[in-house]
Design an enzyme around this catalytic site. Structure first.
Site, PDB file in Angstrom:
ATOM      1  N   ASP A 119       3.037   4.589  45.165  1.00 27.05           N
ATOM      2  CA  ASP A 119       2.845   3.135  45.228  1.00 27.05           C
ATOM      3  C   ASP A 119       3.722   2.512  46.305  1.00 27.05           C
ATOM      4  OD1 ASP A 119       0.985   3.211  43.203  1.00 27.05           O
ATOM      5  OD2 ASP A 119       2.303   2.392  41.655  1.00 27.05           O
TER       6      ASP A 119
ATOM      7  N   HIS B  19       6.369  19.328  54.325  1.00 29.37           N
ATOM      8  CA  HIS B  19       6.974  20.375  53.495  1.00 29.37           C
ATOM      9  C   HIS B  19       7.400  21.525  54.385  1.00 29.37           C
ATOM     10  CE1 HIS B  19       5.722  18.280  49.950  1.00 29.37           C
ATOM     11  NE2 HIS B  19       4.536  18.128  50.520  1.00 29.37           N
ATOM     12  N   ILE B  20       8.532  22.086  54.062  1.00 30.16           N
ATOM     13  CA  ILE B  20       9.044  23.232  54.806  1.00 30.16           C
ATOM     14  C   ILE B  20       8.182  24.458  54.494  1.00 30.16           C
ATOM     15  CG2 ILE B  20      11.041  24.776  55.059  1.00 30.16           C
ATOM     16  CD1 ILE B  20      12.740  22.218  54.180  1.00 30.16           C
ATOM     17  N   SER B  21       7.931  24.665  53.214  1.00 25.65           N
ATOM     18  CA  SER B  21       7.146  25.830  52.791  1.00 25.65           C
ATOM     19  C   SER B  21       5.653  25.484  52.777  1.00 25.65           C
ATOM     20  CB  SER B  21       7.589  26.272  51.392  1.00 25.65           C
ATOM     21  OG  SER B  21       7.300  25.258  50.433  1.00 25.65           O
TER      22      SER B  21
ATOM     23  N   ARG C 178       2.036  28.831  47.111  1.00 24.39           N
ATOM     24  CA  ARG C 178       3.020  28.921  46.030  1.00 24.39           C
ATOM     25  C   ARG C 178       2.378  28.578  44.681  1.00 24.39           C
ATOM     26  NH1 ARG C 178       8.268  25.865  47.789  1.00 24.39           N
ATOM     27  NH2 ARG C 178       9.071  27.062  46.028  1.00 24.39           N
TER      28      ARG C 178
ATOM     29  N   ARG D  56      20.092  26.893  49.254  1.00 19.05           N
ATOM     30  CA  ARG D  56      19.090  27.025  48.194  1.00 19.05           C
ATOM     31  C   ARG D  56      17.948  27.958  48.617  1.00 19.05           C
ATOM     32  NH1 ARG D  56      14.431  22.374  47.833  1.00 19.05           N
ATOM     33  NH2 ARG D  56      13.597  23.011  45.843  1.00 19.05           N
TER      34      ARG D  56
ATOM     35  N   ALA E 177      10.064  17.918  44.998  1.00 17.00           N
ATOM     36  CA  ALA E 177       9.237  18.041  43.798  1.00 17.00           C
ATOM     37  C   ALA E 177       8.592  16.711  43.377  1.00 17.00           C
ATOM     38  CB  ALA E 177      10.072  18.612  42.653  1.00 17.00           C
TER      39      ALA E 177
ATOM     40  N   GLU F 114       3.738  13.026  55.222  1.00 20.04           N
ATOM     41  CA  GLU F 114       4.321  13.910  54.191  1.00 20.04           C
ATOM     42  C   GLU F 114       4.563  15.275  54.816  1.00 20.04           C
ATOM     43  OE1 GLU F 114       2.048  14.200  50.456  1.00 20.04           O
ATOM     44  OE2 GLU F 114       2.566  16.336  50.386  1.00 20.04           O
TER      45      GLU F 114
ATOM     46  N   PRO G 102      14.757  15.268  46.437  1.00 23.88           N
ATOM     47  CA  PRO G 102      15.651  16.066  45.599  1.00 23.88           C
ATOM     48  C   PRO G 102      15.797  17.523  46.034  1.00 23.88           C
ATOM     49  CG  PRO G 102      13.604  15.541  44.442  1.00 23.88           C
ATOM     50  CD  PRO G 102      13.640  14.700  45.678  1.00 23.88           C
ATOM     51  N   ASN G 103      17.021  17.975  45.944  1.00 25.49           N
ATOM     52  CA  ASN G 103      17.428  19.360  46.212  1.00 25.49           C
ATOM     53  C   ASN G 103      17.432  19.745  47.692  1.00 25.49           C
ATOM     54  OD1 ASN G 103      17.775  20.072  43.384  1.00 25.49           O
ATOM     55  ND2 ASN G 103      15.558  19.840  43.245  1.00 25.49           N
TER      56      ASN G 103
ATOM     57  N   ARG H 164       2.290  23.122  42.757  1.00 29.27           N
ATOM     58  CA  ARG H 164       2.677  22.580  44.069  1.00 29.27           C
ATOM     59  C   ARG H 164       1.466  22.282  44.943  1.00 29.27           C
ATOM     60  NH1 ARG H 164       8.301  23.547  44.136  1.00 29.27           N
ATOM     61  NH2 ARG H 164       8.815  25.415  42.949  1.00 29.27           N
TER      62      ARG H 164
ATOM     63  N   TYR I  11      13.265  28.560  52.127  1.00 26.64           N
ATOM     64  CA  TYR I  11      13.590  27.366  52.922  1.00 26.64           C
ATOM     65  C   TYR I  11      14.462  27.644  54.152  1.00 26.64           C
ATOM     66  CZ  TYR I  11      11.753  25.061  48.766  1.00 26.64           C
ATOM     67  OH  TYR I  11      10.928  24.653  47.735  1.00 26.64           O
TER      68      TYR I  11
ATOM     69  N   HIS J  63       4.827  16.075  43.776  1.00 21.18           N
ATOM     70  CA  HIS J  63       3.819  16.529  42.818  1.00 21.18           C
ATOM     71  C   HIS J  63       3.766  15.664  41.566  1.00 21.18           C
ATOM     72  CE1 HIS J  63       4.171  19.814  45.573  1.00 21.18           C
ATOM     73  NE2 HIS J  63       5.405  20.097  45.175  1.00 21.18           N
TER      74      HIS J  63
ATOM     75  N   ASN K 214       9.844  14.157  53.141  1.00 20.62           N
ATOM     76  CA  ASN K 214       9.734  15.353  52.301  1.00 20.62           C
ATOM     77  C   ASN K 214      10.275  14.937  50.935  1.00 20.62           C
ATOM     78  OD1 ASN K 214       9.773  17.755  50.961  1.00 20.62           O
ATOM     79  ND2 ASN K 214      10.750  18.925  52.609  1.00 20.62           N
TER      80      ASN K 214
HETATM   81  C1  DQA Z   1       9.098  21.322  49.346  1.00 21.63           C
HETATM   82  C2  DQA Z   1       8.037  21.917  48.431  1.00 21.63           C
HETATM   83  C3  DQA Z   1       8.141  21.347  47.030  1.00 21.63           C
HETATM   84  O1  DQA Z   1       7.170  21.908  46.180  1.00 21.63           O
HETATM   85  C4  DQA Z   1       9.520  21.643  46.443  1.00 21.63           C
HETATM   86  O2  DQA Z   1       9.650  21.062  45.178  1.00 21.63           O
HETATM   87  C5  DQA Z   1      10.629  21.259  47.348  1.00 21.63           C
HETATM   88  C6  DQA Z   1      10.500  21.492  48.775  1.00 21.63           C
HETATM   89  C7  DQA Z   1       9.089  21.949  50.741  1.00 21.63           C
HETATM   90  O3  DQA Z   1       9.660  21.358  51.651  1.00 21.63           O
HETATM   91  O4  DQA Z   1       8.532  23.047  50.938  1.00 21.63           O
HETATM   92  O5  DQA Z   1      11.683  20.805  46.901  1.00 21.63           O
HETATM   93  O6  DQA Z   1       8.834  19.929  49.497  1.00 21.63           O
END
Ligand code: DQA
Length: 140
Positions: A84, A97-99, A104, A17, A74, A95, A9-10, A108, A22, A77, A71
């Site tokens: 599963d 994550h960009i950040s 943070r 964004r 959210a 897994e 998502p997002n 997270r 990001y 978390h 990725n």
């Molecule tokens: C994220 C970190 C997550 O906490 C956040 O909800 C995202 C992006 C990252 O790539 O840093 O949507 O997965």
């Protein structure tokens, strides 16, 4: 070698964004560079804002691909259901994550998914995806 990247998502809003967190590149732009760098690897891409669709994609490709770079945004978390799904498929998942999620908010810091994954890469910007691809390549 076939690798699937899945963004949750997002992440369709990358480049638009929260740019200070990001960056200002869209994922599609980054993907062109990534594919150029690994011409010998088929890199497929899927993005969804919907938890069940991410699970369906994991089921669809999770028995035939050589690696999955996920990725989950959210959902990382919160989602027992995605955890599963990862545990239930054959293909290893990294897994990403960009950040640096550990720098943070505290919510997270915990991943529901990490224990079912091969490993976790966080905090390297878009390069987090490449590092995951590189790991699958070296392991093959
Ligand atoms: C994220 C970190 C997550 O906490 C956040 O909800 C995202 C992006 C990252 O790539 O840093 O949507 O997965």
């Amino acid at each position: 070698m076939k690798i699937q990247i899945i963004n949750g998502p997002n992440l369709n809003l990358l480049g638009v964004r929260e740019k200070s967190i990001y960056g200002d590149s869209s994922f599609e732009t980054y993907l062109v560079e990534l594919r150029k760098r690994y011409p010998e690897i088929e890199i497929d891409y899927y993005q969804s804002n919907v938890e069940g669709e991410i699970i369906n994609k994991l089921h669809e490709i999770g028995f035939s691909y050589d690696g999955i770079v996920l990725n989950a945004g959210a959902y990382t978390h919160t989602s027992v259901a995605i955890a599963d799904a990862i545990a239930g498929i054959k293909t290893a998942v990294i897994e990403v994550h960009i950040s640096n999620v550990y720098k943070r908010e505290e919510f997270r810091h915990h991943s529901m998914l990490a224990a079912s994954c091969k490993g976790v890469i966080a905090g390297f910007g878009m390069d987090s995806y490449r590092l995951a691809v590189e790991n699958f390549k070296n392991a093959s």
